[in-house]
Write an enzyme that holds these catalytic residues in place. Structure first.
Site, PDB file in Angstrom:
ATOM      1  N   GLY A 177       0.721  -1.329   0.156  1.00 13.90           N
ATOM      2  CA  GLY A 177       0.089  -0.206   0.105  1.00 13.90           C
ATOM      3  C   GLY A 177       0.615   1.277   0.151  1.00 13.90           C
ATOM      4  CB  SER A 178       0.099   4.921   0.968  1.00 17.80           C
ATOM      5  OG  SER A 178      -0.915   5.146   0.145  1.00 17.80           O
ATOM      6  CB  SER A 179       4.001   1.405   3.944  1.00 17.24           C
ATOM      7  OG  SER A 179       3.670   0.097   2.872  1.00 17.24           O
ATOM      8  CE  LYS A 208       0.353   6.714  -1.606  1.00 13.46           C
ATOM      9  NZ  LYS A 208      -0.820   7.530  -1.520  1.00 13.46           N
TER      10      LYS A 208
END
Length: 480
Positions: free
Chosen positions: A217-219, A221
């Site tokens: 997921g957004s980790s 990024k």
């Protein structure tokens, strides 16, 4: 008379040298061949009933050999606090060896090159030779706390590592199991126990923290940010378009922003605000602008696609695919599509950023000692790679602090020190379940420990209620 004595002396020395050479050949040259011979049943019983060295945490044995009640075996392998450590120690059984019992078998069994003279001495003295003792980097109190933080019935992992050294201080996961059930010395009982354990489809014999690869997921990024800042086209205060959704190239599929946050409040925003609120569309568009190569190279610098990482346990390979279509690249940039990561991999990301862009080799082993406790091996801090510059790492750190102060990780706030973190939520098809993540470190201005918390296939509200508070609890315990 003198000639007779001299001849006797020469013959005696010659016999001693011959005996020593023969023992050396057996101990070094053909031991493996003899031990592997399927007809060597005696060797099998000796190996499985030998007094292997202990595996210790804080000086206390978590795996040890004790006298056996079984007449066929001299010693029985016993595991203490098995639920805490079974995914790390593995098991030494009559069938095989797993975990550290396998990867460090040479030392634990006393068969390493550095234990050669101990083996020779045991031949002459007739004494049973104990194996080497393996001392782990784990902190027993932190390991217990991490395990207790994960609710029963969930699929979760928590890792705590020391940033300057790469030493792993805690690595707990659930569901766990009692590896004493696999250390039994009766083959029929072993089969029954295996069937009992494997009835749980979520069982992992190796810690989920290193054996399970899931969408981050957004980790993820944080990986994008390295590529973006290194390109020179982006700064923390760069204003980017922030549409609430975009249509992925050459598809009719929409990629939306995080719908539980406040991304829809600002159609344009600074990169630091976008990171704090975990907005998706600006990262997807940045990935399309940069292209696949910079993001994949950034990921590989952190350890993605590496198949030879050992701690010394074997670690599953975190994957960032090649030759992505534009739509796949956009989704990959926000930690979806075919991008996967182990919890350890995301901990390595946080650690490298905290360490000024330098990634240390993670390890579970502090030292190995012989049966007389002489030091055979010690683990020194080792640089695994230089991921990025200190300036880029510092800029990302500042943005991660903002995530905790005003963004998606406010539950990780504390008045004791500043925390730097990044959350992640990866949707799993249309199931309504997600992978819920947080990875970060503290103190932000003098990083000491990195913590990663990951839950697999969990509902969003439960996952988000566990990740940030779990990270804070572990950071407070490790630092204070």
């Amino acid at each position: 008379m003198n000639n007779a004595i001299r001849h006797t002396w020469v013959v005696s020395v010659g016999l001693f040298i011959t005996l020593f050479a023969a023992l050396s050949i057996i101990q070094v040259g053909v031991t493996d061949e003899l031990n592997a011979n399927p007809n060597n049943v005696r060797q099998l019983y000796e190996d499985r009933g030998a007094p292997r060295g202990a595996i210790t945490v804080d000086g206390t044995a978590i795996a040890e050999s004790v006298p056996s009640d079984n007449s066929s075996f001299d010693y029985q392998r016993v595991y203490n606090a098995p639920e805490l450590y079974s995914g790390i120690t593995g098991t030494y059984s009559i069938a095989n060896a797993t975990g550290l019992e396998r990867t460090l078998n040479e030392y634990l069994s006393g068969q390493s090159d550095s234990q050669f003279f101990d083996r020779i001495a045991s031949v002459f003295t007739g004494d049973t030779m104990d194996g080497g003792q393996v001392e782990l980097t784990l902190d027993g109190d932190l390991q217990q706390l991490a395990y207790d933080q994960i609710p029963d019935g969930t699929r979760g992992s928590i890792i705590v590592s020391e940033i300057a050294t790469g030493d792993i201080k805690a690595m707990a996961s659930k569901p766990s199991y009692d590896n004493n059930l696999l250390a039994v010395q009766d083959s029929s009982e072993l089969v029954r126990n295996q069937e009992q354990l494997e009835a749980d489809e979520d069982l992992r014999y190796t810690s989920r923290a290193i054996s399970t690869t899931i969408a981050p997921g957004s980790s993820f990024k944080l990986v994008d940010l390295v590529a973006m800042l290194e390109s020179g086209d982006y700064e923390p205060d760069t204003v980017l378009e922030n549409p609430n959704s975009i249509t992925l190239p050459n598809t009719n599929t929409e990629l939306p922003n995080f719908d539980r946050g406040i991304c829809d409040q600002r159609p344009q925003a600074e990169l630091s605000w976008i990171v704090a609120q975990s907005c998706n569309t600006p990262f997807a568009e940045a990935a399309l602008e940069l292209g696949e190569d910079p993001i994949r190279e950034s990921a590989e610098a952190f350890g993605w696609n590496s198949e030879d990482l050992g701690i010394p346990l074997e670690v599953a390979t975190s994957a960032f695919p090649e030759d992505l279509a534009d739509a796949e690249l956009a989704r990959s940039a926000v930690g979806q599509e075919s991008v996967t990561a182990t919890p350890l991999q995301m901990n390595m990301v946080a650690s490298a950023i905290a360490n000024g862009g330098t990634l240390m080799q993670p390890t579970l082993v502090d030292a190995i000692r012989g049966s007389d406790l002489q030091l055979l091996s010690t683990t020194e801090p080792e640089v695994l790679s230089d991921v990025t510059s200190e300036d880029v790492a510092d800029e990302i750190t500042e943005m991660m602090v903002e995530v905790v102060e005003t963004g998606t990780a406010t539950r990780a706030q504390t008045g004791s020190f500043d925390v730097a973190a990044k959350t992640g939520t990866a949707e799993i098809g249309d199931t309504g379940e997600v992978n819920s993540w947080i990875t970060g470190f503290a103190p932000a201005d003098d990083p000491q420990y990195a913590v990663t918390v990951a839950y697999e296939r969990i509902d969003y509200d439960t996952g988000s209620s566990l990740t940030a508070p779990g990270l804070l609890t572990m950071l407070e315990a490790a630092i204070e």
